[in-house]
Enzyme design. Structure first.
Site, PDB file in Angstrom:
ATOM      1  N   ASP A  26       0.603  -1.215  -0.211  1.00  0.00           N
ATOM      2  CA  ASP A  26      -0.014  -0.080   0.138  1.00  0.00           C
ATOM      3  C   ASP A  26       0.862   1.253  -0.126  1.00  0.00           C
ATOM      4  O   ASP A  26       2.051   1.079   0.175  1.00  0.00           O
ATOM      5  CB  ASP A  26      -0.875   0.012   1.315  1.00  0.00           C
ATOM      6  CG  ASP A  26      -1.746   1.296   1.242  1.00  0.00           C
ATOM      7  OD1 ASP A  26      -2.419   1.368   0.468  1.00  0.00           O
ATOM      8  OD2 ASP A  26      -1.840   1.950   2.681  1.00  0.00           O
ATOM      9  N   ASP A  62      -0.462   5.132   0.893  1.00  0.00           N
ATOM     10  CA  ASP A  62      -0.707   6.252   1.701  1.00  0.00           C
ATOM     11  C   ASP A  62      -0.597   5.537   3.170  1.00  0.00           C
ATOM     12  O   ASP A  62      -1.671   4.726   3.474  1.00  0.00           O
ATOM     13  CB  ASP A  62      -2.249   7.046   1.391  1.00  0.00           C
ATOM     14  CG  ASP A  62      -1.992   7.812   0.448  1.00  0.00           C
ATOM     15  OD1 ASP A  62      -0.925   8.109  -0.348  1.00  0.00           O
ATOM     16  OD2 ASP A  62      -3.158   8.064  -0.270  1.00  0.00           O
ATOM     17  N   ASP A  90      -1.997  -0.634   6.056  1.00  0.00           N
ATOM     18  CA  ASP A  90      -2.478   0.018   6.883  1.00  0.00           C
ATOM     19  C   ASP A  90      -3.856   0.010   7.373  1.00  0.00           C
ATOM     20  O   ASP A  90      -4.524   0.428   8.410  1.00  0.00           O
ATOM     21  CB  ASP A  90      -1.858   1.367   7.076  1.00  0.00           C
ATOM     22  CG  ASP A  90      -2.435   2.254   6.489  1.00  0.00           C
ATOM     23  OD1 ASP A  90      -2.773   1.898   5.132  1.00  0.00           O
ATOM     24  OD2 ASP A  90      -2.645   3.622   6.997  1.00  0.00           O
TER      25      ASP A  90
END
Length: 273
Positions: A9, A11, A214
């Site tokens: 991922d 961001d 996240d």
């Protein structure tokens, strides 16, 4: 021999949640480049966003856009040579999701019963104010092909009803770090699994896949990875990863946690020297 493949991922994971910088992860990125280990960007971001970002990060590998809706493979990559090129002729492309136009048509009647604002209704300036992006970057984020991010302004219960209605139309709702994403029945995990198959065919060797994320939209990817890593966020609690008791939760946040996790994994697999 076992080869390593990384699916990450962006961001809040490889990129800092606030500054969008990957500087804290640069030591690990340098080792990956030296060892020629593919690190695939697997993100909710668009093609328009990823093209300049890949140049900044010196990433030359395949990449996944809009929460698993499509995989783009550079034309000079040996992966999936028989795959058709995209309309602009710059990449080979494997799509998993429906078009954004179909999603917007499905959302139009629902907008009268639920409170949300989609990217299609935003200006670049409004999105920039919400995210901290500059207006040009905001315009790139709005250039979507397969998904529609929403600012959800209704209750959690309403979101569940909204998702149920969309499910009947063969769409799904995923919550990301900042926005709620409406998309087809595909996700980051499907794109990751397809890429693992392509690398296995290319290398002829077994693969360990490390995934780092996240947010809620990373859960499927982390569930299916050999080495799942939850990167600690400054903005929200780590989501639970069902059926996996071996998930590593980083001590540090964002790209600093990403850096530690990758370097430690390279050392454990005897790939770091």
């Amino acid at each position: 021999m076992t080869r390593l493949l990384i699916s990450t991922d962006l961001d809040g994971t490889l990129l800092d949640h606030y500054s969008y910088s990957a500087m804290a992860a640069e030591p690990a990125l340098q080792r990956l480049r030296q060892l020629q280990i593919p690190w695939v960007l697997n993100t909710s971001k668009t093609l328009a966003e990823l093209e300049p970002l890949r140049q900044q990060l010196d990433n030359r590998h395949p990449f996944v856009v809009e929460n698993g809706a499509a995989v783009y493979i550079p034309l000079d990559s040996p992966l999936a040579p028989d795959l058709a090129t995209d309309p602009d002729g710059r990449y080979r492309c494997k799509t998993f999701g429906p078009s954004r136009r179909r999603i917007l048509l499905a959302l139009e009647p629902l907008s009268r019963r639920y409170r949300f604002t989609g990217f299609a209704a935003l200006t670049a300036e409004r999105l920039a104010s919400l995210t901290g992006l500059d207006p040009d970057a905001a315009r790139q984020a709005m250039s979507r092909q397969f998904t529609e991010p929403l600012i959800w302004e209704d209750s959690r219960g309403a979101l569940e009803d909204f998702a149920s209605e969309l499910s009947l139309l063969n769409f799904q709702v995923q919550r990301g770090g900042r926005f709620t994403h409406v998309m087809g029945r595909c996700d980051k995990a499907d794109a990751m699994a397809w890429l693992i198959e392509q690398y296995q065919a290319l290398w002829g060797e077994s693969i360990k896949c490390m995934a780092l994320g996240d947010g809620d939209n990373d859960i499927g990817m982390l569930q299916r990875a050999d080495l799942p890593v939850l990167v600690r966020s400054p903005a929200h609690s780590p989501p639970p990863i069902p059926e996996r008791k071996d998930v590593l939760l980083t001590r540090l946040q964002g790209p600093a946690g990403w850096n530690d996790a990758v370097l430690n994994t390279l050392q454990q697999l005897d790939l770091g020297t």
